[in-house]
Scaffold this motif. Structure first.
Motif, mmCIF file in Angstrom:
data_model
loop_
_atom_site.group_PDB
_atom_site.id
_atom_site.type_symbol
_atom_site.label_atom_id
_atom_site.label_comp_id
_atom_site.label_asym_id
_atom_site.label_seq_id
_atom_site.Cartn_x
_atom_site.Cartn_y
_atom_site.Cartn_z
ATOM 1 N N UNK A 67 0.833 -1.203 0.000
ATOM 2 C CA UNK A 67 0.000 0.000 0.000
ATOM 3 C C UNK A 67 0.865 1.249 0.000
ATOM 4 N N UNK A 68 1.946 1.236 0.789
ATOM 5 C CA UNK A 68 2.858 2.384 0.824
ATOM 6 C C UNK A 68 3.456 2.637 -0.550
ATOM 7 N N UNK A 69 3.869 1.577 -1.226
ATOM 8 C CA UNK A 69 4.471 1.737 -2.554
ATOM 9 C C UNK A 69 3.497 2.401 -3.519
ATOM 10 N N UNK A 70 2.246 1.983 -3.467
ATOM 11 C CA UNK A 70 1.265 2.514 -4.407
ATOM 12 C C UNK A 70 0.970 3.991 -4.131
ATOM 13 N N UNK A 71 0.857 4.348 -2.838
ATOM 14 C CA UNK A 71 0.593 5.745 -2.508
ATOM 15 C C UNK A 71 1.785 6.619 -2.864
ATOM 16 N N UNK A 72 2.995 6.170 -2.547
ATOM 17 C CA UNK A 72 4.188 6.948 -2.874
ATOM 18 C C UNK A 72 4.382 7.045 -4.379
#
Length: 431
Positions: free
Chosen positions: A316-321
Motif C-alpha cells: 500500500x505504501x508503494x502505491x501511494x508513494x
C-alpha cells in the motif's frame, strides 16, 4: 626399625609431590582428565596438600561438567589454608559455573577480608559483571523518547558479550561491556557501521548507565553530548520490558476495509507524519548543532514512515508513494482528491520532490551526506544482522576523541543514525 615409619612417610610425601608435578604437566598439556587422575593419586598419599586441591579444582572446571567437584576441592583448600587467596578464587570460579552468583560474591568478599589480593578483587568484579549479565540475558523492548524519535526499540543481550539491536524493522549485532563496580552500573554498546569504507575506524561505543529492578531494564544514554549520564532521566532514558516486541497486526485489522478507503487513510496519515520543514542532509559547513538537528530530523522522519508502513503494509505504501511521485498511474480513488494534493504539498515542503529524476532510495537506508534526498520508497519490512565486532573479551574501547559530539550523538538512536553519522564522518575525514 625406628626409622622405617619415617622413611615410609618420606617416600609417600615424595611420591605425592611427584604425582602432583605429573598432574601439573598434564594440565599444561590440556590433558585435564589425566591431570585429575594424577592429582587424585597424589591426594590419596597426602590429603593435606592445599595446592594440589586448588589445582585439581581448576582441572575439574576445565573438564566442563564437574563444577560441583571443583567447588568441593576449593572449599577443602580454603579449610586447609584460610589465607591462600587462590582458594577463594577457585571457589568463586566454580560457583560462577553453577550460576550461584550471590554465593560467589560472598566468597570473594570473604577472601578479600582473609587475604587481600588483586586477583580476588578482579574476580569479584568479574562475578558482579557476569551476575548482572546473566540477569540481562534475553530480549527486551521499549519506546525511546520523542526527542530521540519515539520509535520502538528491541535489544537482545546474548552470550559472549554480544547484543542485537532492532529498530525500525532492521537488526544490527554489536558488542557490549559492563562495569558493575560503578554506581549506577556502566554499560557500553558498540555496533559496526554497515558497508564501512576500508580503513574507516568503527564508531565509538555509546556510554549508557543501566539498572535492573522489578519494573524492568532501565537504560539511559547521552543526549547531545557523549558524556555518560549519571541519572536515569532526560531524553536518553528508556524503560525496557522483558521479551521481544509483539508482532503488529494493524495491517491485518485494516484488511476488512475496502482498498480505496485504506489507500485514502494511508495518504492522510502519511501527510500527517511528514514534517512541516525541509529535510536536509548535513553539510560540511554545518555547525555541530545544525548537524545534530538534521540527523535527528532524518531519524524522526524514518520513524514516522515506518509506523505508517506497519499499519498499512509495504504494498500500500508503494502505491501511494508512486502516486505522489507520478511514477505510475494514479489509482482512481486518489486522483484529484484533497488527500493526494495535501500529500504532494507536504513532499514539496520537505524537499522530497525536488529531484524527480533521481532514483528513490528506501526510507530504511541510512541517509548519506549528500544533497537533499529524493522521495523515499517504503522501508524494508525486515532485516538481517549487519555483522558483529568480533572478540568481546577486552575492556570497552575509549571513545575516540576525534569524533565530534554532534556527530557522535547520532549513535545514540540506533542503527539508522549510527550509519548516518558514520557516513558523514567518513565524508569529512576524506577532505
Amino acid at each position: 626399625l625406628r626409622l622405617a615409619p619415617f622413611q615410609a612417610n618420606r617416600k609417600r610425601m615424595t611420591d605425592a609431590a611427584s604425582l602432583k608435578e605429573e598432574g601439573n604437566t598434564k594440565f599444561k598439556a590440556g590433558q585435564y582428565a589425566a591431570a585429575v587422575d594424577a592429582y587424585t593419586k597424589s591426594l590419596e598419599l597426602d590429603p593435606s596438600q592445599h595446592l594440589c586441591l586448588s589445582n585439581r579444582s581448576a582441572a575439574y572446571l576445565k573438564l566442563g561438567d564437574s563444577a560441583e567437584q571443583a567447588l568441593a576441592d576449593a572449599k577443602r583448600c580454603v579449610e586447609l589454608a584460610p589465607t591462600f587467596a587462590k582458594g577463594y578464587s577457585r571457589q568463586a570460579a566454580a560457583l560462577q559455573e553453577l550460576k550461584r552468583w550471590e554465593e560467589a560474591i560472598q566468597v570473594c568478599e570473604q577472601g578479600m577480608r582473609a587475604a587481600p589480593d588483586e586477583v580476588l578483587r578482579k574476580m569479584l568484579q568479574e562475578v558482579r559483571n557476569r551476575y548482572f549479565q546473566d540477569l540481562m540475558q534475553g530480549a527486551w523492548h521499549g519506546k525511546v523518547s520523542e526527542e530521540l524519535g519515539g520509535y520502538d526499540q528491541e535489544m537482545e543481550f546474548m552470550e559472549g558479550g554480544k547484543v542485537r539491536v532492532g529498530v525500525l524493522g532492521r537488526s544490527i549485532v554489536g558488542s557490549y561491556w559492563l562495569d558493575c563496580e560503578k554506581e549506577p552500573h556502566h554499560l557500553s554498546i558498540q555496533v559496526p557501521m554497515p558497508d564501512a569504507p576500508p580503513g574507516m575506524p568503527p564508531p565509538p561505543p555509546v556510554p549508557y548507565i543501566v539498572r535492573l529492578d522489578e519494573r524492568g531494564l532501565h537504560l539511559c544514554c547521552p543526549f547531545m553530548v557523549m558524556d555518560r549520564p549519571t541519572k536515569f532521566e532526560g531524553p536518553g532514558y528508556v524503560l525496557m520490558a522483558r521479551g521481544a516486541l509483539a508482532s503488529d497486526n494493524q495491517a491485518e485489522e485494516l484488511g476488512s476495509l475496502p482498498e480505496d478507503a485504506r489507500m485514502l487513510m494511508c495518504a492522510r496519515e502519511l501527510a500527517t507524519a511528514l514534517p512541516n520543514t525541509k529535510l536536509e542532509e548535513p553539510r560540511q559547513t554545518d555547525s555541530e548543532e545544525v548537524t545534530r538537528e538534521k540527523l535527528m530530523a532524518q531519524v524522526r522522519f524514518e520513524s514516522s514512515m515506518f509506523s505508517v508502513q506497519k499499519k498499512f503494509g509495504e504494498d500500500m505504501m508503494k502505491r501511494v508513494l508512486g502516486a505522489v511521485k507520478g511514477d505510475e498511474g494514479v489509482p482512481e480513488c486518489l486522483a484529484k482528491t484533497s488527500e493526494l494534493k495535501q500529500l504532494r504539498e507536504k513532499f514539496s515542503v520537505c524537499g522530497l520532490l525536488e529531484d524527480s529524476s533521481s532514483a528513490a532510495p528506501p526510507a530504511s537506508a541510512p541517509p548519506a551526506a549528500a544533497p537533499p534526498p529524493p522521495a523515499p520508497s517504503p522501508p524494508q519490512s525486515g532485516g538481517a544482522p549487519f555483522g558483529d565486532t568480533g572478540s568481546t573479551g577486552n575492556p570497552a574501547p575509549d571513545i575516540d576523541s576525534t569524533v565530534s559530539p554532534a556527530l557522535a550523538v547520532g549513535l545514540l538512536v540506533g542503527a539508522v543514525a549510527i550509519a548516518a553519522a558514520g557516513a558523514l564522518l567518513w565524508q569529512r575525514r576524506r577532505r
